[in-house]
Design an enzyme around this catalytic site. Structure first.
Site, short mmCIF file in Angstrom:
data_model
loop_
_atom_site.label_atom_id
_atom_site.label_comp_id
_atom_site.label_asym_id
_atom_site.label_seq_id
_atom_site.Cartn_x
_atom_site.Cartn_y
_atom_site.Cartn_z
N HIS A 27 -3.35 0.25 -15.82
CA HIS A 27 -3.59 1.07 -14.62
C HIS A 27 -4.19 0.24 -13.48
CE1 HIS A 27 -3.14 4.50 -17.43
NE2 HIS A 27 -3.85 3.73 -18.23
N LYS A 67 -3.97 -17.46 8.28
CA LYS A 67 -3.14 -16.85 7.25
C LYS A 67 -2.29 -17.84 6.47
CE LYS A 67 -2.27 -13.10 6.38
NZ LYS A 67 -1.95 -11.74 6.67
#
Ligand code: ARG
Length: 470
Positions: free
Chosen positions: A169, A296
């Site tokens: 999960h 980035k």
């Protein structure tokens, strides 16, 4: 390859290959609309190989003379050379690769070229070409898959005892070893390999000799052509031979499954390179920057592969739907089989190549992985198993550990950070040796059975895997 020649004027022209029964030429738009040469020229090598085998067989059974055969074979060799040197002028009015090659052959060798198509139709010709082409491409696919598997095994071996959190999960569940995680992807790819090898058997059946649909009146010997072309078998039924595209659907289905695997793996790499996880580093050469945000470094390769899975699944849908309403035998619909198939093969090969190249370059950030595994009470099951070994039934021990975890959350402490006295408030059976199982290393090492995450098992599994793919 040279560009395709399209007639400039909207003039109608009769096709020299089948124009006999027509009283007017085909509308220029219809001609372009129905032509496939822009994409099926990609099959030229296999088309010519099929023709070489067909002409050889025709001479063997006496339908062509040896001299005629030799002229045809020389002509085909020249056509091939012209295509490969970029001299060949592809013509849209000639519709497809088959008629382009044949027309050029006839232009080179004269009337004898027109004998090549004896006992053959474009229907069995195209079905043969695609199978020959796809067979080669499957071999490339499998070798790229094997390369990816090698990379995964090397990584698994290197990181056999590196600890990371295992998730269910996407919540931290139990600690696992990084090597074990890589071996999970190895198994996915192994099933992909097996699927490819299995469907390859159904690709490698020769439809040539089915002719248009019913077979031919000439005394052909299909075993000769099959042997020359390296087919394992000859199709049993001519109607089936020209109309079956199951093998292409299977390829797209197997490719879709493989792309879904790569997409899932991509998603992990994207997560793991994020600042929030920070489990691994990908070298700059597999990433790109942002034009506005100087800081980035984006994991473009995994992102793009995750995205490309969509077009492969789309191709499968297109191809399977294309076949749905078709009565036997050949229908022009089948011409639509090529683009999705080509795109699937290109996309799968590219994605596999990118992943195979990337694997040796993955670096694991051990401290971060370890720290993450310490979060989320990942050794709670180990405490439960410990209590079972001390005589508590599993359901009761689950309850005890649940209470310990609740206490830990309240106190901001991992189980391994509690004192013995703290742990003993939940069950007096807990003793000093509990700390052996509450550590991450104790937890993974305890899962020491076939298929388990213990470092020793990972090394054994790597060894077995190397034998399996050898
Ligand atoms: N270009 C066609 C295809 O790709 C070749 C076969 C055409 N046969 C025919 N009778 N129209 O399927």
């Amino acid at each position: 390859m040279s560009s395709t020649h399209t007639p400039e004027s909207p003039q109608q022209s009769a096709n020299q290959q089948w124009g006999g029964r027509f009283s007017e030429g085909v509308d220029a738009f219809v001609q372009a609309f129905t032509a496939s040469v822009d994409f099926d020229q990609r099959l030229y090598r296999h088309d010519i190989a099929g023709s070489v085998a067909h002409a050889t067989m025709l001479a063997e059974v006496g339908v062509l003379t040896v001299a005629e055969r030799d002229q045809i074979l020389d002509g085909l060799a020249q056509v091939k050379a012209e295509i490969e040197s970029g001299q060949f002028e592809w013509s849209v009015p000639l519709e497809d690769v088959h008629m382009n090659v044949e027309a050029r052959l006839t232009a080179i060798v004269g009337a004898v070229g027109k004998k090549l198509h004896t006992g053959r139709s474009r229907n069995d010709q195209v079905a043969t070409d695609i199978r020959l082409w796809l067979r080669d491409e499957v071999d490339v696919i499998v070798s790229e898959m094997r390369r990816l598997q090698q990379g995964l095994l090397d990584l698994a071996e290197r990181e056999a005892s590196s600890i990371m959190p295992g998730f269910t999960h996407l919540q931290v569940a139990q600690p696992v070893t990084f090597g074990h995680h890589m071996l999970a992807w190895f198994e996915n790819v192994e099933r992909d390999v097996q699927r490819m090898l299995d469907l390859r058997k159904r690709i490698n059946v020769m439809p040539l000799g089915s002719a248009a649909l019913a077979g031919t009146t000439y005394p052909i010997d299909r075993t000769i052509t099959a042997e020359l072309l390296g087919f394992d078998a000859v199709s049993e039924n001519s109607l089936d031979g020209v109309s079956d595209r199951d093998f292409a659907i299977e390829l797209c289905a197997a490719a879709s499954i493989c792309m879904v695997h790569l997409s899932r793996f991509s998603e992990e790499l994207v997560l793991w390179t994020s600042a929030q996880f920070d489990f691994i580093d990908l070298p700059d050469r597999f990433c790109t920057g942002s034009s506005i945000m100087p800081q980035k470094k984006n994991p473009d390769v995994p992102e793009l592969v995750r995205g490309k899975s969509g077009r492969v699944v789309g191709a499968l849908m297109g191809l399977i739907t294309l076949m749905k309403g078709q009565p036997l035998a050949y229908n022009k619909d089948n011409q639509e089989d090529k683009e999705p198939l080509f795109d699937t093969v290109d996309t799968l090969q590219g994605s596999l190549r990118a992943f195979a190249d990337m694997m040796p370059a993955v670096t694991v950030k051990h401290d971060n992985c370890r720290k993450a595994a310490l979060q989320g009470y990942s050794t709670a099951t180990d405490l439960a198993d410990y209590l079972v070994r001390k005589g508590l039934p599993f359901r009761d021990s689950h309850e005890v550990v649940g209470k310990s975890v609740a206490y830990g959350i309240e106190q901001g402490k991992d189980l391994s950070e509690m004192t013995l006295a703290e742990l003993q408030q939940f069950d007096e059976r807990i003793e000093q040796d509990v700390f052996d199982v509450l550590t991450l290393e104790g937890s993974v090492s305890a899962r020491n059975h076939f298929g388990g995450t213990a470092p020793a098992q990972v090394l054994e599994a790597v060894k077995r895997a190397r034998g399996r793919i050898a």
